[in-house]
Design an enzyme around this catalytic site. Structure first.
Site, short mmCIF file in Angstrom:
data_model
loop_
_atom_site.label_atom_id
_atom_site.label_comp_id
_atom_site.label_asym_id
_atom_site.label_seq_id
_atom_site.Cartn_x
_atom_site.Cartn_y
_atom_site.Cartn_z
N SER A 118 0.84 -1.19 0.00
CA SER A 118 0.00 0.00 0.00
C SER A 118 0.88 1.25 0.00
O SER A 118 1.68 1.46 -0.90
CB SER A 118 -0.96 -0.03 1.19
OG SER A 118 -1.97 0.93 1.07
N GLU A 213 -1.84 -2.26 -8.43
CA GLU A 213 -3.05 -2.56 -7.66
C GLU A 213 -3.57 -1.24 -7.09
O GLU A 213 -2.86 -0.25 -7.04
CB GLU A 213 -2.76 -3.57 -6.55
CG GLU A 213 -1.78 -3.10 -5.47
CD GLU A 213 -2.44 -2.30 -4.35
OE1 GLU A 213 -3.67 -2.43 -4.15
OE2 GLU A 213 -1.73 -1.53 -3.67
N HIS A 278 -5.16 -5.16 -1.99
CA HIS A 278 -6.05 -4.92 -0.85
C HIS A 278 -7.24 -5.87 -0.84
O HIS A 278 -8.22 -5.62 -0.15
CB HIS A 278 -6.56 -3.47 -0.89
CG HIS A 278 -5.52 -2.44 -0.59
ND1 HIS A 278 -4.59 -2.04 -1.53
CD2 HIS A 278 -5.26 -1.73 0.54
CE1 HIS A 278 -3.81 -1.11 -0.99
NE2 HIS A 278 -4.18 -0.90 0.25
#
Length: 323
Positions: A118, A213, A278
């Site tokens: 992330s 992502e 995620h």
């Protein structure tokens, strides 16, 4: 602009009894989630050190000041007893402290495992460019994904302790663009890659297999992110794109349309469906590891094979990282 070289240093694999550190370069960790994550790490027979500011709060969204978060990471990295540094969670803040780290000192400390995802995408790029180090885009101890899915934690455990057993990663969906490519795995969260454009570290090395992502970005915002990457000339550096999860980003058909519109014109292979990011299953992606992609428009026919073990198993104290 500093770019990662074509060959990166793989850090040593972990062994039972090793000491690992948990730090928070971005947001503060929730106490209960952190406790659960530490329990998992200890169940792997690891000794766990939690750095001082992991649960601190600053400005409502940071785990302490920039200096405190940088000091926690650097202290953990320089400790010769620490074999791996795990980022507790993402959120926001890694970019604020990247340039506060003493990269020369960290290079002299030698290679070790660095794991996170992330917001930690900003640090993965810096570790590759400044330390020539392969890192792990991995689930984080103070998140629900770390304890909520056995496939997620089993994959991370295998990669950490038995890296030779991880020979490929699944990309089960139809490819947006078929083809073959070979290169070093790089990338991570798309919005963080876009935010890194124009900084001293390029997040997209030449000829890489670029993993993308995202989470929580509506299709129009995803369009903006990819357009920024295109206008910055970053997507054009990749030899292929591997799409991970696009969680809570809107209707799947709209996401597919945006991805196709922005990526198909690159005329490189674009594979889809890597369970990383995620989503409910978050497999560990060994960034900096060379891989070969075969992207097929036939369902289940794509292959992403690793061409080198993600971590070293032949020696415990290799030479320091190249700065």
């Amino acid at each position: 602009m500093t770019s990662a070289p074509a060959v990166t240093t793989a850090p040593p694999a972990l062994r039972p009894g090793d000491t690992v550190a948990v730090t928070a370069p971005a947001g503060p960790a929730d106490s209960m989630l952190l406790y659960d994550g530490m329990s998992v790490l200890r169940s792997w027979d690891l000794r766990v050190r939690v750095m001082p500011h992991v649960e601190d709060g600053y400005l409502g969204h940071l785990a302490g000041t920039d200096q405190q978060r940088a000091q926690d990471l650097q202290t953990a990295w320089l400790d010769p007893q620490v074999r791996a540094v795990f980022c507790a969670r993402g959120g926001y803040g890694s970019q604020r402290m990247v340039d506060l780290l003493d990269w020369d000192l960290m290079a002299a400390a030698g290679p070790k495992v660095f794991a996170g995802s992330s917001d930690i995408t900003a640090l993965h790029g810096a570790f590759a460019a400044r330390l020539n180090l392969a890192t792990l885009h991995a689930p984080m101890p103070a998140t629900q994904a770390f304890t909520g899915n056995a496939r997620t934690t089993d994959h991370l455990h295998t990669l950490l302790f038995h890296p030779d057993r991880v020979r490929s990663l699944p990309v089960p969906l139809r490819a947006l663009v078929a083809g073959r490519a070979q290169g070093m795995l790089a990338g991570g969260n798309a919005s963080l890659l876009a935010a890194s454009a124009g900084t001293g570290d390029t997040p997209v090395p030449d000829g890489c297999l670029l993993v993308l992502e995202e989470t929580g970005e509506e299709p129009y915002a995803l369009d903006r992110i990819l357009t920024q990457l295109l206008r910055a000339g970053l997507l054009q550096r990749a030899a292929a794109v591997v799409l991970g999860d696009f969680t809570d980003c809107g209707p799947p058909e709209e996401i597919h349309s945006v991805l196709t519109d922005r990526l198909a014109g690159l005329n490189i292979p674009v594979a889809a469906g890597l369970p990383a990011g995620h989503g409910p299953v978050q497999l560990t992606v060994p960034l900096g590891t060379p891989a070969r992609l075969e992207a097929s428009t036939a369902p289940g026919a794509s292959r992403l094979a690793l061409l080198r073990s993600p971590l070293r198993t032949d020696e415990r104290n290799p030479s320091p990282c190249a700065s």
